[in-house]
Design an enzyme around this catalytic site. Structure first.
Site, PDB file in Angstrom:
ATOM      1  N   GLY A  47      33.123 -16.486 114.817  1.00  0.00           N
ATOM      2  CA  GLY A  47      33.433 -16.110 116.201  1.00  0.00           C
ATOM      3  C   GLY A  47      34.364 -17.067 116.913  1.00  0.00           C
ATOM      4  O   GLY A  47      34.578 -16.926 118.122  1.00  0.00           O
ATOM      5  N   SER A  76      41.058 -20.112 117.121  1.00  0.00           N
ATOM      6  CA  SER A  76      42.013 -20.815 117.988  1.00  0.00           C
ATOM      7  C   SER A  76      41.299 -21.605 119.074  1.00  0.00           C
ATOM      8  O   SER A  76      41.713 -22.711 119.426  1.00  0.00           O
ATOM      9  CB  SER A  76      42.953 -19.810 118.662  1.00  0.00           C
ATOM     10  OG  SER A  76      43.618 -19.026 117.711  1.00  0.00           O
ATOM     11  N   GLU A 135      46.233 -24.183 111.338  1.00  0.00           N
ATOM     12  CA  GLU A 135      46.523 -25.427 112.083  1.00  0.00           C
ATOM     13  C   GLU A 135      47.254 -25.144 113.398  1.00  0.00           C
ATOM     14  O   GLU A 135      48.195 -25.841 113.757  1.00  0.00           O
ATOM     15  CB  GLU A 135      47.356 -26.410 111.234  1.00  0.00           C
ATOM     16  CG  GLU A 135      46.744 -26.792 109.913  1.00  0.00           C
ATOM     17  CD  GLU A 135      45.405 -27.501 110.044  1.00  0.00           C
ATOM     18  OE1 GLU A 135      45.072 -27.948 111.141  1.00  0.00           O
ATOM     19  OE2 GLU A 135      44.693 -27.562 109.031  1.00  0.00           O
ATOM     20  N   TRP A 151      36.363 -19.584 106.490  1.00  0.00           N
ATOM     21  CA  TRP A 151      37.757 -19.836 106.085  1.00  0.00           C
ATOM     22  C   TRP A 151      37.962 -21.297 105.709  1.00  0.00           C
ATOM     23  O   TRP A 151      39.007 -21.872 106.015  1.00  0.00           O
ATOM     24  CB  TRP A 151      38.752 -19.453 107.198  1.00  0.00           C
ATOM     25  CG  TRP A 151      38.519 -18.153 107.849  1.00  0.00           C
ATOM     26  CD1 TRP A 151      38.234 -17.934 109.160  1.00  0.00           C
ATOM     27  CD2 TRP A 151      38.549 -16.848 107.236  1.00  0.00           C
ATOM     28  NE1 TRP A 151      38.090 -16.587 109.409  1.00  0.00           N
ATOM     29  CE2 TRP A 151      38.268 -15.911 108.239  1.00  0.00           C
ATOM     30  CE3 TRP A 151      38.766 -16.403 105.928  1.00  0.00           C
ATOM     31  CZ2 TRP A 151      38.214 -14.540 107.993  1.00  0.00           C
ATOM     32  CZ3 TRP A 151      38.698 -15.034 105.682  1.00  0.00           C
ATOM     33  CH2 TRP A 151      38.434 -14.134 106.712  1.00  0.00           C
ATOM     34  N   GLU A 182      51.289 -18.409 118.172  1.00  0.00           N
ATOM     35  CA  GLU A 182      51.105 -18.154 119.607  1.00  0.00           C
ATOM     36  C   GLU A 182      50.584 -19.413 120.296  1.00  0.00           C
ATOM     37  O   GLU A 182      51.063 -19.803 121.366  1.00  0.00           O
ATOM     38  CB  GLU A 182      50.143 -16.977 119.831  1.00  0.00           C
ATOM     39  CG  GLU A 182      50.700 -15.616 119.444  1.00  0.00           C
ATOM     40  CD  GLU A 182      50.786 -15.394 117.929  1.00  0.00           C
ATOM     41  OE1 GLU A 182      50.122 -16.129 117.170  1.00  0.00           O
ATOM     42  OE2 GLU A 182      51.527 -14.491 117.504  1.00  0.00           O
ATOM     43  N   ARG A 211      72.139 -12.653  88.613  1.00  0.00           N
ATOM     44  CA  ARG A 211      72.019 -11.208  88.820  1.00  0.00           C
ATOM     45  C   ARG A 211      73.359 -10.608  89.253  1.00  0.00           C
ATOM     46  O   ARG A 211      73.961 -11.051  90.232  1.00  0.00           O
ATOM     47  CB  ARG A 211      70.955 -10.941  89.895  1.00  0.00           C
ATOM     48  CG  ARG A 211      70.761  -9.505  90.248  1.00  0.00           C
ATOM     49  CD  ARG A 211      69.969  -8.773  89.196  1.00  0.00           C
ATOM     50  NE  ARG A 211      69.696  -7.388  89.592  1.00  0.00           N
ATOM     51  CZ  ARG A 211      68.997  -6.548  88.858  1.00  0.00           C
ATOM     52  NH1 ARG A 211      68.493  -6.922  87.692  1.00  0.00           N
ATOM     53  NH2 ARG A 211      68.789  -5.315  89.253  1.00  0.00           N
ATOM     54  N   GLN A 257      63.664 -10.150  99.475  1.00  0.00           N
ATOM     55  CA  GLN A 257      64.755  -9.185  99.656  1.00  0.00           C
ATOM     56  C   GLN A 257      65.881  -9.448  98.640  1.00  0.00           C
ATOM     57  O   GLN A 257      66.387  -8.507  98.000  1.00  0.00           O
ATOM     58  CB  GLN A 257      65.307  -9.325 101.089  1.00  0.00           C
ATOM     59  CG  GLN A 257      66.203  -8.204 101.522  1.00  0.00           C
ATOM     60  CD  GLN A 257      65.411  -6.916 101.794  1.00  0.00           C
ATOM     61  OE1 GLN A 257      64.201  -6.945 101.951  1.00  0.00           O
ATOM     62  NE2 GLN A 257      66.108  -5.804 101.814  1.00  0.00           N
ATOM     63  N   ILE A 258      66.254 -10.699  98.479  1.00  0.00           N
ATOM     64  CA  ILE A 258      67.339 -11.043  97.549  1.00  0.00           C
ATOM     65  C   ILE A 258      66.958 -10.693  96.108  1.00  0.00           C
ATOM     66  O   ILE A 258      67.806 -10.296  95.302  1.00  0.00           O
ATOM     67  CB  ILE A 258      67.687 -12.559  97.678  1.00  0.00           C
ATOM     68  CG1 ILE A 258      68.425 -12.799  99.007  1.00  0.00           C
ATOM     69  CG2 ILE A 258      68.534 -13.055  96.503  1.00  0.00           C
ATOM     70  CD1 ILE A 258      68.661 -14.257  99.354  1.00  0.00           C
TER      71      ILE A 258
END
Ligand SMILES: Cc1cc2nc3c(=O)[nH]c(=O)nc-3n(C[C@H](O)[C@H](O)[C@H](O)COP(=O)(O)OP(=O)(O)OC[C@H]3O[C@@H](n4cnc5c(N)ncnc54)[C@H](O)[C@@H]3O)c2cc1C
Length: 386
Positions: free
Chosen positions: A136, A139, A367, A163, A371, A271, A340-341
């Site tokens: 509960g 942050s 850490e 966690w 926000e 590539r 993406q690359i």
């Protein structure tokens, strides 16, 4: 007295960026994807890290003959954590939480607590985890519900922490809990009766960091479990350890950008698309140059935060917020571009960029989330400017 630098003969000692890079390239980079898939860092690597003196090299070292030197400075420690983060964010996460607890014991522990824990933490014989978050409360640390009551001159701890990085493996937990008057930090050995560890598997990122939920049911602790004088610990230990953890996560985020850059540079050089190497396409070059620029900028911000820590300047707190905010958001952005690359190859198992992408997302949450960083940076800037 045992020497913190004592190692297996012939083991590479990590003393700076160069030796860290060599250690990481040999012992971590080739295996990081396997750790990610297996959801754990093997004991073999943990032992190698112990032998290399990687766990807490900033602690004072016994140079033999009882002389103590100051250990590694924090700029160098940051460079070492960057290199480890380049190789594997899960391993860097284990180092981060161990660093936070070791530093707290060294900084705020009584002589007896330091004697009991510091040498073992320094060597890595005892591995530590940092237990603040709860189901509960994340942050807002003031919302924690875990509590201790004084009993028979000691303490009884109840509560649930969630966690917790390295919670599955750590031997010692630094647990934040409510006392009658404030919040205190308590050293709780894993084998204390009433401690129960439940692994949390299949996280999005840092999947090998051996995360756990830990419950404490009527855990009896001696009077020496409280770190620092009663009532004093909450603010100082919490602020100090979180600042150091944030610094380590900032360095690890730089490592992610560097890893993304190295992976993309190699891939783009091999590539071909439509007869051109990827590296010769202007849009790909733009992505690579942004990675180079942000890696350098983030590294400088981290180095500045480390320099201020070494100088004992209070302004390191703000410098660390800025460094962590910049480096973690840049890491998330560039790890996404790295996928993406690589195109479809970026979504598979043959390249490290999918792991970097998942790990980088975590850097924006731990850490101090993005926000919270922004709120804190803005309010500090307001104090400095207005
Ligand atoms: C991989 C991983 C490892 C972790 N390891 C540890 C560990 O070792 N030890 C430990 O104690 N904890 C650990 N944590 C927990 C971590 O510290 C928390 O996830 C973090 O503090 C955020 O808390 P929360 O998840 O409860 O989010 P919440 O606090 O519930 O926040 C939810 C969202 O609201 C946003 N938010 C919160 N407040 C504000 C505000 N004032 N304004 C605007 N937005 C706001 C947050 O940024 C977030 O996006 C870990 C988490 C992860 C994912």
């Amino acid at each position: 007295m045992t020497t913190l630098a004592e190692t297996a003969p012939g083991t590479l000692q990590v003393t700076d960026r160069k030796s860290a890079r060599a250690f990481v390239d040999t012992h971590i980079v080739p295996y990081a994807d396997a750790y990610d898939r297996q959801g754990r860092v093997p004991e073999e690597l943990l032992e190698r890290m112990t032998a290399a003196g990687l766990w807490a090299p900033f602690l004072p070292r016994d140079t033999g003959g009882g002389e103590m030197d100051g250990g590694m400075d924090l700029v160098t420690l940051g460079e070492v954590h960057e290199e480890v983060g380049r190789g594997c964010s899960s391993v860097r996460s284990l180092l981060t939480v161990h660093t936070m607890v070791s530093w707290a014991v060294q900084r705020w522990g009584s002589p007896a607590q330091r004697e009991q824990w510091v040498p073992a933490l320094g060597r890595g014989d005892v591995l530590a985890a940092f237990c603040l978050s709860e189901p509960g409360a994340g942050s807002d640390a003031s919302g924690i519900a875990s509590n201790v009551v004084e009993k028979n001159g000691g303490w009884v701890l109840n509560g649930v922490k969630k966690w917790i990085t390295n919670g599955q493996r750590a031997d010692l937990f630094l647990v934040f809990a409510r006392t009658a008057t404030s919040i205190g930090a308590f050293l709780v050995p894993r084998d204390s009766p009433g401690v129960e560890v439940t692994p949390i598997e299949d996280m999005l990122g840092t999947r090998a960091s051996m995360i756990a939920e830990i419950s404490f049911r009527d855990v009896a602790l001696g009077p020496d479990a409280l770190l620092g004088p009663s009532g004093f610990t909450a603010g100082m230990v919490l602020t100090g350890t979180l600042d150091l953890g944030r610094y380590s996560v900032a360095t690890g985020s730089v490592g992610i950008i560097q890893a993304a850059l190295e992976a993309c540079a190699a891939y783009a050089s091999r590539r071909t698309v439509g007869g051109s190497l990827l590296k010769d396409l202007p849009l790909i070059q733009a992505k690579l140059s942004d990675m180079v620029t942000d890696a350098r900028a983030a590294r400088l911000l981290v180095a500045e935060a480390g320099r201020l820590k070494d100088a004992g300047e209070a302004s390191t707190i703000m410098a660390t917020w800025v460094a962590k905010y910049f480096a973690s958001t840049a890491a998330a952005r560039h790890a996404s571009e790295a996928v993406q690359i690589h195109g479809a190859n970026g979504c598979g198992h043959d390249y490290p960029v999918a792991r970097l992408y998942r790990d980088a997302k975590v850097m924006e949450i731990i850490e101090g989330s993005n926000e919270i960083q922004r709120v804190t940076i803005a309010s500090q800037a307001e104090r400095e400017i207005i």
